[in-house]
Design a protein around this motif. Structure first.
Motif, PDB file in Angstrom:
ATOM      1  N   GLN A  67     -21.992 -38.882  41.453  1.00  0.00           N
ATOM      2  CA  GLN A  67     -21.330 -38.912  40.150  1.00  0.00           C
ATOM      3  C   GLN A  67     -20.583 -37.599  39.904  1.00  0.00           C
ATOM      4  N   SER A  68     -19.435 -37.710  39.260  1.00  0.00           N
ATOM      5  CA  SER A  68     -18.614 -36.520  39.019  1.00  0.00           C
ATOM      6  C   SER A  68     -18.982 -35.801  37.727  1.00  0.00           C
ATOM      7  N   TRP A  69     -19.814 -36.439  36.901  1.00  0.00           N
ATOM      8  CA  TRP A  69     -20.067 -35.865  35.582  1.00  0.00           C
ATOM      9  C   TRP A  69     -21.276 -34.924  35.545  1.00  0.00           C
ATOM     10  N   ALA A  70     -21.934 -34.701  36.681  1.00  0.00           N
ATOM     11  CA  ALA A  70     -23.059 -33.766  36.690  1.00  0.00           C
ATOM     12  C   ALA A  70     -23.393 -33.364  38.114  1.00  0.00           C
ATOM     13  N   LYS A  71     -24.105 -32.263  38.235  1.00  0.00           N
ATOM     14  CA  LYS A  71     -24.646 -31.813  39.513  1.00  0.00           C
ATOM     15  C   LYS A  71     -26.121 -32.188  39.568  1.00  0.00           C
ATOM     16  N   PRO A  72     -26.672 -32.450  40.734  1.00  0.00           N
ATOM     17  CA  PRO A  72     -28.113 -32.714  40.819  1.00  0.00           C
ATOM     18  C   PRO A  72     -28.919 -31.600  40.158  1.00  0.00           C
ATOM     19  N   LYS A  73     -29.906 -32.013  39.388  1.00  0.00           N
ATOM     20  CA  LYS A  73     -30.819 -31.156  38.617  1.00  0.00           C
ATOM     21  C   LYS A  73     -30.230 -30.691  37.293  1.00  0.00           C
ATOM     22  N   ASP A  74     -29.019 -31.124  36.934  1.00  0.00           N
ATOM     23  CA  ASP A  74     -28.444 -30.769  35.645  1.00  0.00           C
ATOM     24  C   ASP A  74     -29.188 -31.439  34.495  1.00  0.00           C
ATOM     25  N   LEU A  75     -29.524 -30.653  33.464  1.00  0.00           N
ATOM     26  CA  LEU A  75     -29.919 -31.210  32.179  1.00  0.00           C
ATOM     27  C   LEU A  75     -28.636 -31.590  31.453  1.00  0.00           C
ATOM     28  N   LEU A  76     -28.536 -32.841  31.014  1.00  0.00           N
ATOM     29  CA  LEU A  76     -27.250 -33.369  30.564  1.00  0.00           C
ATOM     30  C   LEU A  76     -26.877 -33.000  29.130  1.00  0.00           C
ATOM     31  N   GLY A  77     -27.856 -32.592  28.325  1.00  0.00           N
ATOM     32  CA  GLY A  77     -27.531 -32.230  26.941  1.00  0.00           C
ATOM     33  C   GLY A  77     -27.110 -33.410  26.096  1.00  0.00           C
ATOM     34  N   ILE A  78     -27.665 -34.585  26.372  1.00  0.00           N
ATOM     35  CA  ILE A  78     -27.266 -35.813  25.672  1.00  0.00           C
ATOM     36  C   ILE A  78     -27.430 -35.714  24.154  1.00  0.00           C
ATOM     37  N   PRO A  79     -28.560 -35.212  23.635  1.00  0.00           N
ATOM     38  CA  PRO A  79     -28.687 -35.178  22.171  1.00  0.00           C
ATOM     39  C   PRO A  79     -27.558 -34.424  21.481  1.00  0.00           C
ATOM     40  N   TRP A  80     -27.199 -33.263  22.017  1.00  0.00           N
ATOM     41  CA  TRP A  80     -26.146 -32.484  21.368  1.00  0.00           C
ATOM     42  C   TRP A  80     -24.775 -33.099  21.586  1.00  0.00           C
ATOM     43  N   ARG A  81     -24.549 -33.736  22.719  1.00  0.00           N
ATOM     44  CA  ARG A  81     -23.276 -34.444  22.905  1.00  0.00           C
ATOM     45  C   ARG A  81     -23.105 -35.518  21.824  1.00  0.00           C
ATOM     46  N   VAL A  82     -24.177 -36.253  21.560  1.00  0.00           N
ATOM     47  CA  VAL A  82     -24.126 -37.291  20.532  1.00  0.00           C
ATOM     48  C   VAL A  82     -23.959 -36.667  19.152  1.00  0.00           C
ATOM     49  N   ALA A  83     -24.724 -35.629  18.868  1.00  0.00           N
ATOM     50  CA  ALA A  83     -24.650 -34.995  17.549  1.00  0.00           C
ATOM     51  C   ALA A  83     -23.252 -34.463  17.270  1.00  0.00           C
ATOM     52  N   PHE A  84     -22.632 -33.823  18.251  1.00  0.00           N
ATOM     53  CA  PHE A  84     -21.281 -33.293  18.047  1.00  0.00           C
ATOM     54  C   PHE A  84     -20.269 -34.421  17.856  1.00  0.00           C
ATOM     55  N   ALA A  85     -20.447 -35.525  18.589  1.00  0.00           N
ATOM     56  CA  ALA A  85     -19.532 -36.665  18.429  1.00  0.00           C
ATOM     57  C   ALA A  85     -19.649 -37.258  17.033  1.00  0.00           C
ATOM     58  N   LEU A  86     -20.867 -37.370  16.505  1.00  0.00           N
ATOM     59  CA  LEU A  86     -21.049 -37.900  15.151  1.00  0.00           C
ATOM     60  C   LEU A  86     -20.482 -36.934  14.121  1.00  0.00           C
ATOM     61  N   GLN A  87     -20.674 -35.659  14.351  1.00  0.00           N
ATOM     62  CA  GLN A  87     -20.113 -34.651  13.455  1.00  0.00           C
ATOM     63  C   GLN A  87     -18.585 -34.746  13.418  1.00  0.00           C
ATOM     64  N   ASP A  88     -17.973 -34.883  14.587  1.00  0.00           N
ATOM     65  CA  ASP A  88     -16.514 -35.026  14.660  1.00  0.00           C
ATOM     66  C   ASP A  88     -16.040 -36.317  14.011  1.00  0.00           C
ATOM     67  N   ASP A  89     -16.929 -37.311  13.948  1.00  0.00           N
ATOM     68  CA  ASP A  89     -16.565 -38.613  13.394  1.00  0.00           C
ATOM     69  C   ASP A  89     -16.764 -38.686  11.885  1.00  0.00           C
TER      70      ASP A  89
END
Length: 328
Positions: A119-141
């Motif tokens: 996958q191009s969106w992460a490196k093996p062992k990366d913590l993806l930061g999903i909660p903050w990605r979602v929170a920032f998207a909702l904030q922008d929305d």
């Protein structure tokens, strides 16, 4: 739209959360307490389930679109309490947890999105930061992000990792439609600690000072000064943004469930008495049980009819709902 189940307290809908939400009236619920499927981790065996998007960006967009509808159905003073966990990307290519599930033979060999190689969106062992990605998207929305609450798990499951620290928490975001919203701190205050009480005692080392009853400023520990009327509120202290709440197993389900104590705290603080609480990922009905226990109505949605039936047989059973000692 016909409910799957309805009585005076509980209304359940069977179907895709976004599709059902689009049929609900504007400003029809007062509070949303929910925990959507986390990204890339679990196959619930349902066509159209959330969490199996091909990338974090697609998952975040799914969440943004869904919670835009939640925002529409919330009253202007409504609140959203969003519990969401994070994911690591492994890229190891191993079959996921459903590989040997006899109930889903077609899923044998299934690989979780977080394990799919290349996958191009992460490196093996990366913590993806999903909660903050979602929170920032909702904030922008358009959402207003008011709190990042840390749900600390004192009984978290052990992890067989030796090159990072074990994960012992999840995020719980408090989001609102605007600057003014319903929030009642008093029902969720915590008892003052002994340390606070001791620190609040007047420091009388200065014999020349006159201490008057009701004086909001008292000498504490020499030069330190505190507002004692705020520090020692008669109903207790502000619980803060780190909540230590044990996970709560539920034998009737094979999926993770939100602890009842977590849902209760959100509802007591963020939903007006007699209001309506929504959970677009109803699951075992924990949010519904917490809502009913404290005199709120409940609207739940789930893609899996078996989960709705499970909640009706257990946590949402009528009569026999285990309210315990209800709080005002």
């Amino acid at each position: 739209m016909k409910p799957y189940y309805s009585d005076d307290l509980v209304t359940l809908y069977h179907g895709d959360s976004l599709t059902v939400l689009r049929e609900l009236p504007d400003a029809s619920v007062d509070c949303c307490v929910t925990s959507p499927p986390y990204f890339g981790l679990r196959d619930y065996g349902e066509e159209g389930q959330y969490g199996l998007e091909s990338s974090p960006a697609e998952y975040v967009e799914t969440m943004r679109a869904l919670f835009a509808e939640v925002r529409r159905v919330l009253t202007d003073d409504g609140t959203l309490w969003l519990n969401i966990g994070d994911s690591y990307y492994s890229g190891r290519g191993n079959p996921g947890p459903n590989a040997a599930d006899e109930k889903q033979p077609a899923r044998r060999g299934w690989i979780r999105p977080v394990d799919r190689p290349g996958q191009s969106w992460a490196k093996p062992k990366d913590l993806l930061g999903i909660p903050w990605r979602v929170a920032f998207a909702l904030q922008d929305d358009g959402w207003t992000l008011r709190n990042d609450i840390i749900w600390a798990k004192p009984n978290a499951m052990p992890e067989s990792v030796s090159d990072r620290l074990a994960t012992r928490h999840e995020h719980l975001f408090l989001l609102t439609k605007g600057r003014r919203y319903w929030f009642d701190l008093d029902p969720i205050r915590e008892p003052h600690s002994d340390v606070s009480v001791r620190r609040a005692q007047p420091h009388r080392a200065d014999p020349g000072r006159t201490y008057r009853e009701g004086d909001p400023y008292e000498g504490v520990g020499g030069a330190q000064t505190l507002r004692l009327d705020q520090m020692n509120h008669p109903l207790g202290r502000n619980p803060g943004d780190v909540w230590s709440i044990p996970t709560q197993p539920f034998p009737g389900a094979h999926f993770a469930v939100m602890p009842q104590a977590l849902a209760e705290r959100c509802i007591l603080g963020g939903c007006k008495p007699g209001g309506v609480v929504l959970d677009p990922f109803s699951g075992s009905g924990t949010t519904g049980l917490a809502a009913a226990k404290h005199g709120r109505k409940y609207v739940g949605i789930d893609l899996n009819a078996d989960y709705l039936d499970l909640s009706l047989r257990t946590r949402l059973a009528q009569p026999g709902l285990d309210f315990g000692e209800a709080s005002a």
